[in-house]
Design a protein around this motif. Structure first.
Motif, short mmCIF file in Angstrom:
data_model
loop_
_atom_site.label_atom_id
_atom_site.label_comp_id
_atom_site.label_asym_id
_atom_site.label_seq_id
_atom_site.Cartn_x
_atom_site.Cartn_y
_atom_site.Cartn_z
N LEU A 78 25.42 -10.32 31.21
CA LEU A 78 26.48 -9.37 31.59
C LEU A 78 27.52 -10.02 32.50
N THR A 79 27.09 -10.93 33.35
CA THR A 79 28.04 -11.60 34.23
C THR A 79 29.00 -12.46 33.41
N TYR A 80 28.46 -13.17 32.41
CA TYR A 80 29.32 -13.95 31.51
C TYR A 80 30.31 -13.03 30.79
N PHE A 81 29.83 -11.88 30.35
CA PHE A 81 30.68 -10.95 29.61
C PHE A 81 31.83 -10.44 30.49
N LYS A 82 31.49 -10.12 31.74
CA LYS A 82 32.54 -9.63 32.66
C LYS A 82 33.57 -10.72 32.93
N ARG A 83 33.07 -11.95 33.12
CA ARG A 83 34.03 -13.04 33.35
C ARG A 83 34.88 -13.29 32.10
N GLY A 84 34.26 -13.20 30.94
CA GLY A 84 35.01 -13.38 29.70
C GLY A 84 36.09 -12.33 29.53
N THR A 85 35.78 -11.09 29.96
CA THR A 85 36.78 -10.01 29.89
C THR A 85 37.98 -10.33 30.76
N SER A 98 34.32 -19.27 25.13
CA SER A 98 33.15 -20.01 25.62
C SER A 98 32.15 -19.05 26.28
N ASP A 99 32.65 -18.11 27.11
CA ASP A 99 31.77 -17.14 27.77
C ASP A 99 31.11 -16.20 26.77
N LEU A 100 31.88 -15.78 25.75
CA LEU A 100 31.33 -14.86 24.75
C LEU A 100 30.26 -15.56 23.91
N ASP A 101 30.46 -16.85 23.63
CA ASP A 101 29.42 -17.62 22.92
C ASP A 101 28.13 -17.63 23.75
N LYS A 102 28.27 -17.83 25.06
CA LYS A 102 27.11 -17.87 25.95
C LYS A 102 26.41 -16.51 26.00
N ALA A 112 29.07 -5.34 21.69
CA ALA A 112 30.41 -5.37 22.31
C ALA A 112 30.93 -6.80 22.45
N ALA A 113 30.03 -7.74 22.80
CA ALA A 113 30.43 -9.14 22.94
C ALA A 113 30.83 -9.72 21.59
#
Length: 866
Positions: A78-85, A98-102, A112-113
């Motif tokens: 979820l942290t990666y997803f928020k940063r990707g947003t 890159s964040d969404l891949d992670k 959602a990702a």
């Protein structure tokens, strides 16, 4: 016994060795547990702060906290997803991807990702990857609204791209560009689409759009050295050397030894340097250096047409400003043959005017207006060229007076009297038609007599052209600067000669108050300037510091008073800038114009000046003015005094006629709105020969004479004025004022026929006595201005007499002379021996501005009269 003890110790030691690691592990586990608990708290805090910053739109701050949260817990999807947003919101698609891949690596079923990643792929025109993501989402969630919407955009985008390539292959560039633009609307982050469209724009000769697309593509690719090279090359080919230099530097940041970028950088850097220098010199008014730099740019680039064109534009303008007319016409023509530039047309027209080729100038102004009918410079230039053409056709003085061009002054005067007698309107009282013809003839004859300015070596035509085309426009701009706009004056001082019983009650006599907040801080001494206006050298400061240690304060105070007294002896008028009752007045809010102040009070002012303060011939009439034929019997100095007063009077009368109260309109609430403008009848009443016993044209010649006096003073003090800071506390405006002054002085110095003050007061003790008498007479005139009953008239009267007094101080005090130079100009920077107060500088330039405007308005009245 000893062995058993030893054995016991050995057993215990082995036991300790076995127990110690266990204890250490327990302790470490406890410590790690505490640290983990602290870390989770910090992570939660970062996530909360990131959420708050994101809600407030502070994306960079939010990103910082999400970075910290990811570092603290690299397994939290979820942290990666928020940063990707946040990355997506910042337009950083590569980082977001890159964040969404992670995220999907950690949690493959996070729908959602996967939708977000598919959307990124779609925007980047990675259509197959986008379709795969949307397909996988719809497999588990067939009714996912966003996935359904986005997957249906893929095929249209692919079709648009393919169709655009088809049009491009068939040379239908407009259709190709339009179609590919539709694909770019769906995939706005696809670098390859922008690169493709830039090629289409190039083929369509739309280089500006091509450059914009290449620039967009380079932003979408972090290491696109080829893109930066291509962009720099294109911008340079378009003539945008400075932008090209910026782009090629971006290439070298990525690869300092790039085989294509480095050679191009060296070439662009040199040419751009010369073009920038030339542009800077142009803005500063240094046209000689402007030409030199533009020629260097031209020599260093012989192939790129648009760069050559930029050099030629600069040469065109600066040659024209430097009055190298043939070179200007040639350079301007080279530009126009390639590109129809509005300003170049106008520059060439100005060069034609300087060569008296008015037809060619009119043609160029009309060509500019055909391109842009609202181009103000061309509209104003066309009117001026047409007016000058009419004047050149109409005002042949020798033809009007029927004399040869080699005629002497005596022959011209004789011819004038003969023609004036023949065509005087009084001779045709019974024939209205002939009377109108005679009136026009008489005006032309008077203008012909006016054409030569007595006591000077120039004529009206040359001065009109010089003032109206060069001096007047510059002064109109300069006098709006704060330094010259605010004038400190005492309007409450009592009349020293009679009881002031004639205060003007008309509302237009009132002087508008100057708001305290409008006065520049530097003038109120709120902000200290870097230097005083009349700063002395550092050596003088050291000497003064030495004296301060050895002399008493009282003696030093006396020295200051003596110095003030000594300086005042050079003044031709009384200066009260530091008077306790002096106040700042905004001259722009209180323009000089007709206020209705007239009658006995106004007549008494001029009567006192002419009858009691002007030098007069032995035999004269009871008229306040001196008839022109009586002036020849007076010495040059006394004749000059009368002529400057008469010229000042004529200038004021022209202002009142040009800014006359024509009518007052009643608006809502019966508030009257005054309408000011030129009153031709009032002008004729004040200057026509039949209304002035034939003296009107002589008064106008005196105006020109006064103009030359003040012009000469400004030129003589030009080196002094160029070193002034013109400080108001506004650094940007002060710098503009300095540049404007230098430009004005540069133009003023170009006038070839200046008044020669050396011929005056050159005769030993008698001449010095006459100079003192001259000075005292003028001081009396300046003090008479305190008797004017109209405050606005008093304001402008005091300003113009102080300005004239300053000019006389420069010319005749002797402290502004450098006898080691043939022109008697001030060439040194030490101001110890000559000083001007701020009010003197302000009044000098404003007074000259009044004369300049009078001559301009005189040309307008002549046009109406014809």
């Amino acid at each position: 016994m000893m062995n058993s003890i030893f054995d016991t110790m050995l057993v215990n030691n082995n036991l300790v060795k076995r127990i110690t690691p266990c204890i250490l592990l327990l302790l470490l586990e406890h410590i790690l547990g505490v640290c983990e608990a602290v870390s989770q708290a910090e992570i939660s805090n970062h996530l909360e702060l990131g959420k708050q910053f994101l809600a407030r739109g502070q994306l960079s701050d939010a990103l910082t906290h999400y970075h910290a949260a990811v570092e603290g817990d690299p397994r939290n999807y979820l942290t990666y997803f928020k940063r990707g947003t946040v990355y997506l919101a910042l337009g950083k698609s590569k980082n977001a991807l890159s964040d969404l891949d992670k995220v999907l690596e950690l949690k493959p079923d996070f729908t959602a990702a996967r939708v977000s990643r598919g959307e990124v792929h779609l925007k980047q025109a990675n259509y197959d990857l986008a379709q795969l993501d949307f397909y996988n989402v719809l497999q588990v969630d067939p009714y996912n609204e966003k996935a359904n919407e986005l997957i249906h955009r893929i095929d249209p985008a692919k079709e648009r791209e393919q169709l655009a390539k088809y049009y491009y292959g068939n040379n239908d560039y407009n259709s190709a560009i339009h179609t590919l633009s539709e694909a770019i609307e769906i995939s706005p982050q696809a670098a390859r689409l922008y690169e493709l469209r830039s090629e289409m724009h190039m083929e369509n000769n739309d280089f500006l759009s091509a450059a914009a697309d290449i620039k967009a593509a380079t932003k979408l690719q972090s290491d696109n050295t080829d893109g930066y090279f291509k962009l720099a090359n294109l911008l340079y080919q378009m003539g945008h050397a400075t932008d090209a230099l910026k782009s090629i530097r971006e290439c070298l940041k990525l690869d300092p030894e790039h085989k294509d970028c480095f050679p191009l950088y060296k070439k662009i850097k040199k040419v751009e340097k010369f073009l920038t220098q030339s542009e800077t010199y142009k803005e500063e008014g240094n046209f000689v250096e402007c030409i030199a730099s533009a020629e260097k740019a031209f020599k260093n680039e012989k192939d790129v047409q648009m760069i050559i064109l930029e050099s030629q534009k600069l040469l065109c303008h600066c040659y024209m400003k430097d009055e190298q007319t043939s070179e200007a016409v040639s350079a301007c023509s080279d530009v126009i043959n390639v590109q129809q530039d509005l300003n170049v047309y106008c520059d060439r027209a100005e060069a034609y005017i300087m060569s008296d080729l008015f037809d060619d100038a009119i043609r160029d102004y009309k060509s500019a207006l055909e391109i842009d009918q609202n181009f103000e410079r061309a509209k104003e230039g066309l009117q001026r060229a047409q007016k000058l053409q009419q004047q050149s056709e109409r005002r042949d003085y020798y033809k009007i007076l029927d004399v040869k061009k080699s005629a002497t002054k005596k022959e011209i005067v004789k011819a004038y009297r003969k023609q004036a007698q023949k065509w005087h309107p009084d001779n045709y009282q019974l024939d209205e038609k002939m009377k109108k013809i005679a009136e026009k003839k008489f005006i032309d004859i008077a203008a012909a007599k006016e054409g030569q300015i007595d006591d000077c070596s120039c004529n009206v035509d040359s001065l009109d052209n010089f003032n109206n085309n060069k001096i007047y426009p510059r002064l109109q701009s300069l006098l709006t600067k704060d330094y010259f706009r605010f004038y400190k004056v005492n309007l409450k001082k009592d009349c020293p000669y009679w009881a002031d019983d004639s205060r003007c009650a008309m509302k237009y006599c009132h002087v508008e108050a100057c708001h305290e907040e409008d006065i520049p801080a530097g003038l109120k001494a709120v902000v200290a300037p870097h230097n005083k206006y009349t700063m002395e050298s550092c050596e003088d400061d050291v000497e003064l510091g030495f004296l301060n240690k050895t002399l008493s304060a009282k003696v030093i105070e006396d020295f200051v008073l003596w110095e003030v007294y000594d300086d005042s002896q050079d003044n031709f008028c009384i200066i009260n800038e530091n008077d306790s009752e002096s106040e700042y007045v905004d001259l722009l809010l209180n323009p000089e114009r007709y206020t209705g102040y007239k009658g006995d009070s106004a007549h008494r002012i001029w009567h006192t000046i002419y009858m009691e303060n002007c030098f007069r011939p032995t035999r004269t009439s009871f008229h306040a003015y001196i008839q022109n034929d009586k002036l020849s019997g007076m010495c040059l100095e006394k004749r000059t005094f009368y002529r400057v007063i008469s010229g000042l009077h004529a200038s004021i009368n022209i202002h009142l006629s040009a800014k006359y109260l024509l009518s007052e309109k009643k608006g809502l609430g019966l508030i009257s709105t005054p309408i000011w403008g030129r009153n031709v009848e009032e002008f004729h009443r004040r200057f026509d020969p039949e209304n002035t016993d034939g003296e009107g044209p002589n008064w106008i010649r005196n105006l020109y004479f006064l103009y030359l006096i003040e012009l000469r003073a400004i030129v003589k003090a030009s080196q002094y004025l160029q070193k002034e800071e013109f400080y108001t506390g506004n650094e940007a405006e002060d710098w503009d004022t300095q540049l404007a002054i230098k430009d004005l002085l540069n133009v003023a110095n170009q006038f070839p026929n200046h008044f020669n003050e050396r011929a005056m007061f050159a005769g030993g003790d008698e001449a010095q006595k006459l100079k003192l008498e001259f000075k005292n007479h003028f001081r009396n005139v300046s003090s008479v201005m305190d008797c004017v009953g109209c405050d606005k008239c008093k304001l402008w009267g005091k300003l113009q007499t102080q300005g004239l007094g300053t000019a006389l101080k420069i010319l005749f005090s002797g402290k502004f002379d450098d006898h080691n130079t043939p022109d008697n100009y001030i060439h040194n920077s030490n101001k110890k021996d000559f000083q001007l107060q701020r009010s003197e500088i302000v009044s000098l330039i404003n007074a000259f501005g009044r004369l300049s405007e009078s001559i301009f308005e005189l040309s307008e009245f002549r046009k109406f009269s014809s």
